[in-house]
Write a protein that holds these residues in place. Structure first.
Motif, PDB file in Angstrom:
ATOM      1  N   GLY A  79       0.824  -1.196   0.000  1.00 47.73           N
ATOM      2  CA  GLY A  79       0.000   0.000   0.000  1.00 47.73           C
ATOM      3  C   GLY A  79       0.858   1.246   0.000  1.00 47.73           C
ATOM      4  N   THR A  80       0.369   2.324  -0.570  1.00 52.19           N
ATOM      5  CA  THR A  80       1.060   3.607  -0.537  1.00 52.19           C
ATOM      6  C   THR A  80       0.190   4.598   0.220  1.00 52.19           C
ATOM      7  OG1 THR A  80       0.065   4.462  -2.571  1.00 52.19           O
ATOM      8  CG2 THR A  80       2.041   3.086  -2.795  1.00 52.19           C
ATOM      9  N   GLU A  81       0.768   5.736   0.540  1.00 49.93           N
ATOM     10  CA  GLU A  81       0.008   6.718   1.311  1.00 49.93           C
ATOM     11  C   GLU A  81      -1.159   7.290   0.516  1.00 49.93           C
ATOM     12  OE1 GLU A  81       2.374   9.657   3.146  1.00 49.93           O
ATOM     13  OE2 GLU A  81       3.892   8.270   3.880  1.00 49.93           O
ATOM     14  N   ASN A  82      -1.155   7.077  -0.795  1.00 48.19           N
ATOM     15  CA  ASN A  82      -2.253   7.573  -1.623  1.00 48.19           C
ATOM     16  C   ASN A  82      -3.405   6.584  -1.717  1.00 48.19           C
ATOM     17  OD1 ASN A  82      -0.877   9.972  -2.220  1.00 48.19           O
ATOM     18  ND2 ASN A  82       0.255   8.963  -3.874  1.00 48.19           N
ATOM     19  N   ASP A  83      -3.178   5.335  -1.239  1.00 48.68           N
ATOM     20  CA  ASP A  83      -4.225   4.318  -1.298  1.00 48.68           C
ATOM     21  C   ASP A  83      -5.042   4.366  -0.008  1.00 48.68           C
ATOM     22  OD1 ASP A  83      -3.285   3.436  -3.732  1.00 48.68           O
ATOM     23  OD2 ASP A  83      -1.862   2.052  -2.800  1.00 48.68           O
ATOM     24  N   HIS A  84      -6.324   4.647  -0.159  1.00 47.21           N
ATOM     25  CA  HIS A  84      -7.186   4.728   1.011  1.00 47.21           C
ATOM     26  C   HIS A  84      -8.224   3.615   1.035  1.00 47.21           C
ATOM     27  CE1 HIS A  84      -5.571   8.652   2.177  1.00 47.21           C
ATOM     28  NE2 HIS A  84      -5.643   8.999   0.888  1.00 47.21           N
ATOM     29  N   PHE A 110      -2.082  -7.474   1.950  1.00 48.70           N
ATOM     30  CA  PHE A 110      -1.870  -6.052   1.709  1.00 48.70           C
ATOM     31  C   PHE A 110      -1.270  -5.416   2.950  1.00 48.70           C
ATOM     32  CE2 PHE A 110      -3.088  -1.732   0.360  1.00 48.70           C
ATOM     33  CZ  PHE A 110      -2.910  -1.838  -1.008  1.00 48.70           C
ATOM     34  N   VAL A 111      -0.152  -4.696   2.796  1.00 46.92           N
ATOM     35  CA  VAL A 111       0.486  -4.052   3.941  1.00 46.92           C
ATOM     36  C   VAL A 111       0.970  -2.659   3.553  1.00 46.92           C
ATOM     37  CG1 VAL A 111       1.283  -6.252   4.902  1.00 46.92           C
ATOM     38  CG2 VAL A 111       2.795  -4.937   3.419  1.00 46.92           C
ATOM     39  N   TYR A 112       1.175  -1.824   4.566  1.00 43.83           N
ATOM     40  CA  TYR A 112       1.786  -0.505   4.403  1.00 43.83           C
ATOM     41  C   TYR A 112       3.114  -0.517   5.158  1.00 43.83           C
ATOM     42  CZ  TYR A 112      -2.816   1.088   2.846  1.00 43.83           C
ATOM     43  OH  TYR A 112      -3.993   1.248   2.168  1.00 43.83           O
ATOM     44  N   PRO A 113       4.243  -0.563   4.464  1.00 43.81           N
ATOM     45  CA  PRO A 113       5.542  -0.638   5.152  1.00 43.81           C
ATOM     46  C   PRO A 113       6.063   0.740   5.556  1.00 43.81           C
ATOM     47  CG  PRO A 113       5.862  -0.788   2.794  1.00 43.81           C
ATOM     48  CD  PRO A 113       4.377  -0.668   2.998  1.00 43.81           C
ATOM     49  N   LYS A 114       6.764   0.772   6.687  1.00 47.16           N
ATOM     50  CA  LYS A 114       7.388   1.993   7.161  1.00 47.16           C
ATOM     51  C   LYS A 114       8.794   1.648   7.642  1.00 47.16           C
ATOM     52  CE  LYS A 114       6.509   6.014  10.129  1.00 47.16           C
ATOM     53  NZ  LYS A 114       5.542   6.632  11.060  1.00 47.16           N
ATOM     54  N   LEU A 115       9.788   2.316   7.077  1.00 47.54           N
ATOM     55  CA  LEU A 115      11.179   1.990   7.344  1.00 47.54           C
ATOM     56  C   LEU A 115      11.747   2.798   8.509  1.00 47.54           C
ATOM     57  CD1 LEU A 115      13.803   0.545   6.432  1.00 47.54           C
ATOM     58  CD2 LEU A 115      14.217   2.512   4.941  1.00 47.54           C
ATOM     59  N   PHE A 116      12.495   2.110   9.378  1.00 56.20           N
ATOM     60  CA  PHE A 116      13.200   2.760  10.478  1.00 56.20           C
ATOM     61  C   PHE A 116      14.667   2.364  10.398  1.00 56.20           C
ATOM     62  CE2 PHE A 116       8.863   2.462  11.963  1.00 56.20           C
ATOM     63  CZ  PHE A 116       8.656   3.681  12.589  1.00 56.20           C
ATOM     64  N   PRO A 117      15.576   3.309  10.629  1.00 59.43           N
ATOM     65  CA  PRO A 117      17.001   2.948  10.628  1.00 59.43           C
ATOM     66  C   PRO A 117      17.322   2.057  11.825  1.00 59.43           C
ATOM     67  CG  PRO A 117      16.706   5.186  11.403  1.00 59.43           C
ATOM     68  CD  PRO A 117      15.357   4.729  10.916  1.00 59.43           C
ATOM     69  N   LEU A 118      18.374   1.284  11.670  1.00 59.53           N
ATOM     70  CA  LEU A 118      18.772   0.360  12.726  1.00 59.53           C
ATOM     71  C   LEU A 118      19.292   1.129  13.929  1.00 59.53           C
ATOM     72  CD1 LEU A 118      19.046  -2.697  13.221  1.00 59.53           C
ATOM     73  CD2 LEU A 118      21.405  -2.500  12.470  1.00 59.53           C
ATOM     74  N   ARG A 119      18.748   0.846  15.098  1.00 56.53           N
ATOM     75  CA  ARG A 119      19.195   1.518  16.314  1.00 56.53           C
ATOM     76  C   ARG A 119      20.235   0.648  17.016  1.00 56.53           C
ATOM     77  NH1 ARG A 119      15.142   1.198  21.283  1.00 56.53           N
ATOM     78  NH2 ARG A 119      17.139   1.227  22.335  1.00 56.53           N
ATOM     79  N   GLU A 120      20.902   1.233  18.014  1.00 54.98           N
ATOM     80  CA  GLU A 120      21.883   0.469  18.760  1.00 54.98           C
ATOM     81  C   GLU A 120      21.174  -0.522  19.684  1.00 54.98           C
ATOM     82  OE1 GLU A 120      24.687   2.765  20.859  1.00 54.98           O
ATOM     83  OE2 GLU A 120      25.467   3.798  19.085  1.00 54.98           O
ATOM     84  N   THR A 121      21.753  -1.710  19.761  1.00 56.25           N
ATOM     85  CA  THR A 121      21.251  -2.754  20.641  1.00 56.25           C
ATOM     86  C   THR A 121      22.443  -3.286  21.424  1.00 56.25           C
ATOM     87  OG1 THR A 121      21.669  -4.624  19.162  1.00 56.25           O
ATOM     88  CG2 THR A 121      19.617  -3.383  18.829  1.00 56.25           C
ATOM     89  N   PRO A 122      22.228  -4.190  22.370  1.00 57.22           N
ATOM     90  CA  PRO A 122      23.374  -4.775  23.075  1.00 57.22           C
ATOM     91  C   PRO A 122      24.359  -5.480  22.158  1.00 57.22           C
ATOM     92  CG  PRO A 122      21.370  -5.161  24.306  1.00 57.22           C
ATOM     93  CD  PRO A 122      20.959  -4.555  23.003  1.00 57.22           C
ATOM     94  N   MET A 123      23.944  -5.779  20.915  1.00 53.51           N
ATOM     95  CA  MET A 123      24.831  -6.432  19.955  1.00 53.51           C
ATOM     96  C   MET A 123      25.233  -5.449  18.859  1.00 53.51           C
ATOM     97  SD  MET A 123      25.102  -9.788  20.758  1.00 53.51           S
ATOM     98  CE  MET A 123      25.372 -10.651  19.226  1.00 53.51           C
TER      99      MET A 123
END
Length: 321
Positions: free
Chosen positions: A218-223, A279-292
């Motif tokens: 899905g895109t932000e234009n698909d309602h 059907f999905v709407y994906p949202k990307l987040f950068p990788l954050r720091e973890t214990p590894m």
């Protein structure tokens, strides 16, 4: 060697041993002596590392019903029978360094399973039902051929440690793993030409290839969601509303494959937990720091992708919220 093996197993049966060590025995076949008569009902830990086993018996759970730990590291096992799912007491399964192409679908019935190690096999995918294991705390799948992970992996609070290092085709992680301990060194380091045709989206210099399971993006234009998706979601809620009545869906006469899908959808919205099927709407987040974090920095292009069911959830979802 055969007589010595039989003697070892006979003593274990007679004295009701809880631990049996059969490592480095050059075994090409699972010892029939272990499955003789009633089997070893008292056995809790079986070590069969570094042999040459190619198969496991289908009646393993029947003959060794109280197994808590099973170590099959470094054999030549190609297939794990579905009846491994009948090991109700099993807490640890190590089947790393074998030749597995897939994990048994019924593995999710091992409700006591806490530690699963399948490193260095030939796995292409992870059964979605694996996400349903209620006690799973540590999952290690390093050195396989994974291209995607189930969207619900990590949804369980019990699962805290996931290692998928050196799966070079793995380009994204479910965001349910965001606050877990993750090992993903060596993932996403190569991009094949054929992958250009796969579903993907980019943010800055980071490109994430979505799991092949996702049929539509899905895109932000698909309602408006496709009718197929709306029907599946409605059917899901109807089916789970009265789970104790086996006949309430009988007039619909649903195919068995569809009923199985209703038990385990493609994923759930990370914002509102609505089930999603096509059907999905994906949202990307950068990788954050973890214990590894030391495994990640500068050595991988893996990021976290949230999957939402609607534009509203997409706009309001935040990993920190």
């Amino acid at each position: 060697m055969a007589s010595e093996l039989c003697k070892t197993i006979s003593v274990a049966r007679l004295e009701k041993h809880k631990n049996l060590f059969l490592n480095y025995r050059n075994l090409h076949h699972f010892p029939l002596e272990l499955l003789k008569d009633e089997g070893l009902q008292h056995l809790e830990r079986l070590y069969m590392k570094r042999n040459s086993l190619t198969t496991l018996p289908e009646n393993l759970a029947q003959k060794l019903p109280n197994l808590v730990e099973l170590y099959l590291h470094s054999n030549n096992i190609v297939v794990v029978p579905e009846e491994v799912g009948d090991l109700k007491e099993l807490q640890t399964l190590d089947i790393s360094t074998n030749r597995l192409l897939a994990l048994p679908e019924r593995l999710h019935l091992c409700l006591s399973l806490q530690y699963l190690t399948v490193d260095r096999n030939r796995l292409w995918c992870v059964p979605r039902h694996l996400c349903q294991l209620p006690s799973l705390n540590e999952l290690s799948m390093a050195g396989n051929r994974l291209a995607f992970l189930p969207l619900d992996l990590g949804r369980s609070r019990e699962l805290q440690y996931v290692y998928v290092d050196n799966n070079t085709h793995l380009k994204g992680l479910p965001s349910y793993l965001y606050n877990k301990v993750i090992g993903c060194s060596g993932c996403g380091v190569t991009i094949q030409v054929s992958e250009v045709k796969l579903l993907s989206f980019s943010s800055g210099q980071l490109t994430v290839f979505l799991p092949a399971e996702v049929k539509a993006i899905g895109t932000e234009n698909d309602h408006v969601l496709p009718l197929q998706e709306l029907a599946m979601r409605s059917l899901y809620h109807t089916y789970h509303r009265v789970p104790k009545d086996p006949n309430f869906l009988s007039p619909i006469s649903l195919p068995r494959s569809l009923l199985e899908l209703l038990h385990c959808p493609l994923g759930h919205c990370h914002r509102c937990s609505e089930p999603m099927f096509t059907f999905v709407y994906p949202k990307l987040f950068p990788l954050r720091e973890t214990p590894m974090a030391g495994l990640h920095q500068g050595r991988t292009t893996v990021g976290f992708v949230a999957y939402c069911c609607s534009t509203q959830c997409l706009q309001t979802f935040d990993l920190l919220g």
